[in-house]
Enzyme design. Structure first.
Site, PDB file in Angstrom:
ATOM      1  N   ALA A   9       7.322   0.868   2.536  1.00 20.03           N
ATOM      2  CA  ALA A   9       7.966   0.798   3.883  1.00 20.03           C
ATOM      3  C   ALA A   9       8.334   2.096   4.435  1.00 20.03           C
ATOM      4  CB  ALA A   9       9.183  -0.069   3.598  1.00 20.03           C
ATOM      5  N   GLY A  12       3.306   4.915   7.544  1.00 18.28           N
ATOM      6  CA  GLY A  12       2.269   3.961   8.309  1.00 18.28           C
ATOM      7  C   GLY A  12       2.519   2.842   8.867  1.00 18.28           C
ATOM      8  N   GLY A  14       3.630   0.014   6.983  1.00 14.84           N
ATOM      9  CA  GLY A  14       4.923  -0.520   6.517  1.00 14.84           C
ATOM     10  C   GLY A  14       6.101   0.096   7.249  1.00 14.84           C
ATOM     11  N   TYR A 158     -12.350   0.399  -2.646  1.00 20.65           N
ATOM     12  CA  TYR A 158     -11.415   0.013  -1.731  1.00 20.65           C
ATOM     13  C   TYR A 158     -11.831  -1.434  -1.204  1.00 20.65           C
ATOM     14  CZ  TYR A 158      -8.610  -0.030   2.510  1.00 20.65           C
ATOM     15  OH  TYR A 158      -7.725  -0.356   3.560  1.00 20.65           O
TER      16      TYR A 158
END
Length: 274
Positions: A9, A12, A14, A158
């Site tokens: 958080a 970005g 979050g 990824y």
């Protein structure tokens, strides 16, 4: 108002998700690695008094277990859990538990968090939201080399981790939980800062076409605050709409195998750390 726990958080998507949810008066639980940074962020956030901060390093399974224990001890209800944190790394790195870092941070840490919170999640009928990516469509899991010791590439690591997010979501739905995965869009944030060379150049060239973090947070916010039809449980979302995820992500045998391996890994690693 809802009680919502969120990983990642402090930056970005979050961060923008947290801000928007706080603006609407919700109570948030930040599950974050950098407590100092989190407290600094709160100074500029609306309704900061509605935030509880819990230390949680997704790259260290013992930290995740402790975070879950603290959350359970201090909360008797949870409306939403947003598994938002993630990362990408150009070189092959390992977590503190010896796990490939994409797999550890993007998937296994969140898997353990959910596993440890199951009593509360069942009691509260908690909605579980997992951030994935369109990159999941490039994922192809090799369960004999889940940590990519043989043929590593950033894109493969990824893509595999993001595929795990969708597989996990669908497994949760099949097990009776309410869960959604989502693609936030390609975001102009610090996400690509760990890349170099060609990957970093490609990231910079793509910046003019990227969404802002606030735009990227839109689907997470939508899923957190809205009740959706039962037939959309387990579904993958883009731009606040359901989309069909990859063929592999919909394969129940692969879903079950990932769950089995994830269970085995967290049990082994926590056992070796105790």
């Amino acid at each position: 108002m809802k009680k919502i726990a969120i990983t990642g958080a402090t930056s970005g998507i979050g961060l923008e998700t947290a801000k928007a949810l706080l603006e609407k008066g919700n109570h948030l639980i930040f599950l974050i690695r950098d407590i100092k940074k989190g407290k600094q962020m709160l100074a500029s956030m609306p309704n900061a008094e509605n935030v509880q901060i819990i230390s949680c390093d997704l790259a260290e399974l013992s930290s995740v277990k402790k975070a879950a224990e603290e959350l359970l001890k201090t909360n008797d209800h949870l409306d939403v859990l947003i598994n938002n944190a993630g990362g990408t790394f150009e070189k092959r790195l390992e977590s503190k538990d010896g796990l490939e870092l994409h797999f550890a941070i993007n998937h296994l840490g969140h898997f353990l968090l959910v596993k440890e919170l199951i009593p509360l999640l069942k009691k509260s009928h908690t909605k579980i939201i997992n951030l994935s990516s369109e990159a999941h469509k490039a994922g192809k899991l090799d369960f004999n080399d889940i940590h990519l010791k043989n043929k590593y590439s950033t894109l493969k690591a990824y893509g595999n981790a993001k595929l795990c997010n969708v597989l996990f979501t669908k497994s949760l739905a099949r097990k009776g939980f309410t869960s959604y995965s989502l693609h936030p869009g390609v975001i102009d944030s610090g996400f690509g800062n760990n890349l170099s060379g060609l990957f970093r150049l490609m990231w910079k060239l793509g910046k003019p076409f990227m969404k802002s973090p606030r735009q990227g947070a839109s689907t997470s916010i939508y899923l957190a605050l809205n009740e959706l039809p039962k037939e959309q449980n387990g579904v993958y979302f883009k731009n606040r709409k359901p989309f069909r995820s990859s063929v592999d992500s919909r394969n129940t045998a692969i879903q079950d195998k990932l769950w089995e391996i994830s269970e085995k890994l967290v049990t082994e690693k926590l056992g070796s750390n105790s």
